[in-house]
Design a protein around this motif. Structure first.
Motif, PDB file in Angstrom:
ATOM      1  N   TYR A 100       0.709  -1.236   0.000  1.00  0.00           N
ATOM      2  CA  TYR A 100      -0.046   0.211   0.019  1.00  0.00           C
ATOM      3  C   TYR A 100       1.103   1.053  -0.154  1.00  0.00           C
ATOM      4  O   TYR A 100       1.907   1.174   0.526  1.00  0.00           O
ATOM      5  CB  TYR A 100      -0.798   0.026   1.279  1.00  0.00           C
ATOM      6  CG  TYR A 100      -1.574  -1.100   1.602  1.00  0.00           C
ATOM      7  CD1 TYR A 100      -2.760  -1.582   0.537  1.00  0.00           C
ATOM      8  CD2 TYR A 100      -1.547  -1.958   2.719  1.00  0.00           C
ATOM      9  CE1 TYR A 100      -3.652  -2.517   0.927  1.00  0.00           C
ATOM     10  CE2 TYR A 100      -2.310  -2.962   2.938  1.00  0.00           C
ATOM     11  CZ  TYR A 100      -3.289  -3.277   2.161  1.00  0.00           C
ATOM     12  OH  TYR A 100      -4.318  -4.271   2.426  1.00  0.00           O
ATOM     13  N   MET A 143      -4.933   8.483  -7.807  1.00  0.00           N
ATOM     14  CA  MET A 143      -4.635   7.378  -8.626  1.00  0.00           C
ATOM     15  C   MET A 143      -3.430   7.456  -9.432  1.00  0.00           C
ATOM     16  O   MET A 143      -3.009   8.652 -10.022  1.00  0.00           O
ATOM     17  CB  MET A 143      -5.660   6.922  -9.652  1.00  0.00           C
ATOM     18  CG  MET A 143      -7.150   6.451  -9.040  1.00  0.00           C
ATOM     19  SD  MET A 143      -8.300   5.933 -10.349  1.00  0.00           S
ATOM     20  CE  MET A 143      -9.030   7.537 -10.526  1.00  0.00           C
ATOM     21  N   ASN A 190      -3.262   2.634 -10.005  1.00  0.00           N
ATOM     22  CA  ASN A 190      -3.299   2.154  -8.634  1.00  0.00           C
ATOM     23  C   ASN A 190      -3.437   3.278  -7.756  1.00  0.00           C
ATOM     24  O   ASN A 190      -3.309   4.269  -7.934  1.00  0.00           O
ATOM     25  CB  ASN A 190      -1.862   1.240  -8.591  1.00  0.00           C
ATOM     26  CG  ASN A 190      -1.873   0.680  -6.888  1.00  0.00           C
ATOM     27  OD1 ASN A 190      -2.571   0.398  -6.382  1.00  0.00           O
ATOM     28  ND2 ASN A 190      -0.716   0.428  -6.590  1.00  0.00           N
ATOM     29  N   PHE A 191      -3.682   2.987  -6.359  1.00  0.00           N
ATOM     30  CA  PHE A 191      -3.777   4.034  -5.585  1.00  0.00           C
ATOM     31  C   PHE A 191      -2.371   4.603  -5.271  1.00  0.00           C
ATOM     32  O   PHE A 191      -1.357   3.631  -5.266  1.00  0.00           O
ATOM     33  CB  PHE A 191      -4.437   3.564  -4.149  1.00  0.00           C
ATOM     34  CG  PHE A 191      -5.767   3.533  -4.101  1.00  0.00           C
ATOM     35  CD1 PHE A 191      -6.630   4.558  -4.674  1.00  0.00           C
ATOM     36  CD2 PHE A 191      -6.264   2.313  -3.722  1.00  0.00           C
ATOM     37  CE1 PHE A 191      -7.851   4.249  -4.606  1.00  0.00           C
ATOM     38  CE2 PHE A 191      -7.609   2.168  -3.557  1.00  0.00           C
ATOM     39  CZ  PHE A 191      -8.589   3.192  -4.162  1.00  0.00           C
ATOM     40  N   THR A 192      -2.123   5.749  -5.193  1.00  0.00           N
ATOM     41  CA  THR A 192      -0.607   6.127  -4.792  1.00  0.00           C
ATOM     42  C   THR A 192      -0.562   7.583  -4.016  1.00  0.00           C
ATOM     43  O   THR A 192      -1.577   8.366  -3.982  1.00  0.00           O
ATOM     44  CB  THR A 192       0.170   6.453  -6.078  1.00  0.00           C
ATOM     45  OG1 THR A 192       1.680   6.687  -5.629  1.00  0.00           O
ATOM     46  CG2 THR A 192      -0.425   7.507  -6.956  1.00  0.00           C
ATOM     47  N   CYS A 247       2.611   5.447  -9.109  1.00  0.00           N
ATOM     48  CA  CYS A 247       2.743   4.306  -7.936  1.00  0.00           C
ATOM     49  C   CYS A 247       4.127   3.884  -7.728  1.00  0.00           C
ATOM     50  O   CYS A 247       4.948   3.898  -8.684  1.00  0.00           O
ATOM     51  CB  CYS A 247       1.736   3.338  -7.933  1.00  0.00           C
ATOM     52  SG  CYS A 247       2.072   2.296  -9.227  1.00  0.00           S
ATOM     53  N   GLU A 307      -9.650  -4.250  -9.622  1.00  0.00           N
ATOM     54  CA  GLU A 307      -9.465  -3.123  -8.578  1.00  0.00           C
ATOM     55  C   GLU A 307      -8.134  -3.054  -7.885  1.00  0.00           C
ATOM     56  O   GLU A 307      -7.494  -4.115  -7.939  1.00  0.00           O
ATOM     57  CB  GLU A 307     -10.517  -3.634  -7.380  1.00  0.00           C
ATOM     58  CG  GLU A 307     -12.088  -3.858  -7.904  1.00  0.00           C
ATOM     59  CD  GLU A 307     -12.906  -2.240  -7.998  1.00  0.00           C
ATOM     60  OE1 GLU A 307     -12.066  -1.297  -7.601  1.00  0.00           O
ATOM     61  OE2 GLU A 307     -13.726  -2.304  -8.511  1.00  0.00           O
ATOM     62  N   PRO A 308      -8.023  -2.121  -7.163  1.00  0.00           N
ATOM     63  CA  PRO A 308      -6.655  -2.191  -6.405  1.00  0.00           C
ATOM     64  C   PRO A 308      -6.354  -3.308  -5.432  1.00  0.00           C
ATOM     65  O   PRO A 308      -5.343  -3.711  -5.462  1.00  0.00           O
ATOM     66  CB  PRO A 308      -6.754  -0.649  -5.602  1.00  0.00           C
ATOM     67  CG  PRO A 308      -7.479   0.210  -6.376  1.00  0.00           C
ATOM     68  CD  PRO A 308      -8.647  -0.794  -6.911  1.00  0.00           C
ATOM     69  N   ARG A 309      -7.543  -3.553  -4.841  1.00  0.00           N
ATOM     70  CA  ARG A 309      -7.232  -4.658  -3.866  1.00  0.00           C
ATOM     71  C   ARG A 309      -6.864  -6.063  -4.620  1.00  0.00           C
ATOM     72  O   ARG A 309      -6.238  -6.950  -3.998  1.00  0.00           O
ATOM     73  CB  ARG A 309      -8.678  -4.927  -2.989  1.00  0.00           C
ATOM     74  CG  ARG A 309     -10.018  -5.455  -3.978  1.00  0.00           C
ATOM     75  CD  ARG A 309     -11.224  -5.931  -3.056  1.00  0.00           C
ATOM     76  NE  ARG A 309     -12.049  -6.311  -3.868  1.00  0.00           N
ATOM     77  CZ  ARG A 309     -13.240  -5.260  -4.062  1.00  0.00           C
ATOM     78  NH1 ARG A 309     -13.224  -4.176  -3.771  1.00  0.00           N
ATOM     79  NH2 ARG A 309     -14.311  -5.748  -5.075  1.00  0.00           N
ATOM     80  N   LEU A 369      -4.859  -6.078  -7.081  1.00  0.00           N
ATOM     81  CA  LEU A 369      -3.446  -5.707  -7.067  1.00  0.00           C
ATOM     82  C   LEU A 369      -2.917  -6.244  -5.982  1.00  0.00           C
ATOM     83  O   LEU A 369      -1.665  -6.731  -6.062  1.00  0.00           O
ATOM     84  CB  LEU A 369      -3.242  -4.281  -7.422  1.00  0.00           C
ATOM     85  CG  LEU A 369      -1.808  -3.809  -7.957  1.00  0.00           C
ATOM     86  CD1 LEU A 369      -1.734  -2.697  -8.672  1.00  0.00           C
ATOM     87  CD2 LEU A 369      -1.127  -3.639  -6.491  1.00  0.00           C
ATOM     88  N   VAL A 419      -4.958  -1.160 -13.520  1.00  0.00           N
ATOM     89  CA  VAL A 419      -6.129  -1.177 -12.587  1.00  0.00           C
ATOM     90  C   VAL A 419      -7.309  -0.522 -13.466  1.00  0.00           C
ATOM     91  O   VAL A 419      -7.259   0.637 -13.631  1.00  0.00           O
ATOM     92  CB  VAL A 419      -6.175  -0.606 -11.299  1.00  0.00           C
ATOM     93  CG1 VAL A 419      -7.168  -0.809 -10.604  1.00  0.00           C
ATOM     94  CG2 VAL A 419      -4.736  -0.837 -10.521  1.00  0.00           C
ATOM     95  N   GLN A 452     -10.399  -0.318 -12.479  1.00  0.00           N
ATOM     96  CA  GLN A 452     -11.457   0.607 -11.834  1.00  0.00           C
ATOM     97  C   GLN A 452     -12.692   0.008 -11.953  1.00  0.00           C
ATOM     98  O   GLN A 452     -13.683   0.702 -11.915  1.00  0.00           O
ATOM     99  CB  GLN A 452     -11.271   1.869 -11.992  1.00  0.00           C
ATOM    100  CG  GLN A 452      -9.991   2.571 -11.691  1.00  0.00           C
ATOM    101  CD  GLN A 452      -9.623   2.890 -10.226  1.00  0.00           C
ATOM    102  OE1 GLN A 452     -10.507   2.738  -9.383  1.00  0.00           O
ATOM    103  NE2 GLN A 452      -8.499   3.171  -9.958  1.00  0.00           N
TER     104      GLN A 452
END
Lengths: 202, 202
Positions: A3, B56, B62-64, B69, B87-89, B91, B106, B108
């Motif tokens: 994360y 994103m 991905n979340f960053t 990221c 989804e990010p989860r 990943l 991702v 989304q």
């Protein structure tokens, strides 16, 4: 780590909550990320707000955002009877039955040598103080039907007989209609009502 | 109500979270009330922090907490292969296998007529853009083995064949070694590794 740092931090904070494992913490964090800025702020604010504005009622030790709680201030409540519970959540469970209209006293725990909790850490002295004022005719000991709860109830009944020997106060214990070892907080309302009706003097 | 107002508000906010019913919301709220001021502030701050600092990744979505990221910026990652997840989860689940060292994309979400999600709402155009740069030799379609996930994978493979007819890109789908109807996010690592190894060209 998998994360980004602020996300890992939120997951870490959520994992500290009771009953929240790594998987639920991740699900909650991703939900918060997806929620609107406003929704996240409402959750965040309500956490801070609850910490700054909630304290214990000066009379019964229930949670309140004022000096005394709604129940202690309610003129419709029967002031001649006090129901003694271990935790605020037990008070909530009792209120949900809609069958009890007296006052409460929250001990803030039970006597537990295992966890190092003695009678002095509970709000027992404050209970004796309330009863010494002479308005109360009955107290119902509604601690959980567990070893700690039974011990606490027995301890309180002895203390009252010793400290207030002349007081004509009926001391009763909720009936063990509830499964022994169970938790007042999880009992269904019918069982709680039964337990209130079958209380016996001790 | 049975709670003081700020407490009722916090319980209400917590109930909005996924998988949190009235009972858990109450337990969480009472836990927060009992926690130290500092612990509550850390939780509250991390919620706001995640909303303000997480966005994103401009490349893979991905979340960053930066422009791109950690994975996209990692020079040790194999840039010739992209794993496409919904989804990010997903990943995160893939990263936990420690078996995949390429890049991600991702989407989304997945194509879902039921929920009104069409291909245009997903990051498919952005995926085509990445592939058009010519560096990528293979993409692995790792959407869930559900109707929506399969449909999305099929849609993407057709789009790529049409939009990049000359590109020599291998398009593969993770093997359906996973139970159909299951969720990538909940699969064990061994199953995920199997599914990666058994991928077939499509």
């Amino acid at each position: 780590m998998h994360y980004a740092k602020p996300l890992a931090r939120l997951v870490g904070e959520l994992e500290k909550l009771p009953g929240v494992g790594p998987k639920s913490a991740q699900r909650l964090a991703f939900h918060i990320l997806r929620a609107s800025e406003e929704e996240a702020r409402m959750l965040s604010d309500s956490i801070i707000d609850v910490k700054t504005s909630i304290s214990m009622c000066k009379i019964c030790f229930n949670f309140t955002d004022q000096e005394t709680c709604d129940i202690c201030r309610d003129p419709k409540r029967d002031r001649s009877i006090i129901c003694v519970v271990a935790e605020p959540r037990d008070l909530v469970a009792m209120e949900k039955t809609n069958e009890y209209h007296g006052l409460y006293h929250v001990l803030q725990g039970v006597i537990s040598p295992m966890e190092g909790v003695g009678p002095d850490q509970l709000k027992i002295r404050e209970l004796v103080g309330r009863l010494a004022q002479g308005e109360v005719r009955e107290i119902i000991l509604a601690t959980n039907p567990t070893i700690e709860g039974d011990t606490t109830a027995l301890y309180i009944s002895r203390e009252l007989r010793r400290d207030l020997p002349e007081a004509e106060i009926k001391i009763s214990r909720i009936a063990h209609g509830m499964p022994v070892g169970g938790d007042l907080d999880y009992a269904d309302q019918a069982t709680l009502i039964q337990a209130m009706q079958w209380r016996r003097e001790m």
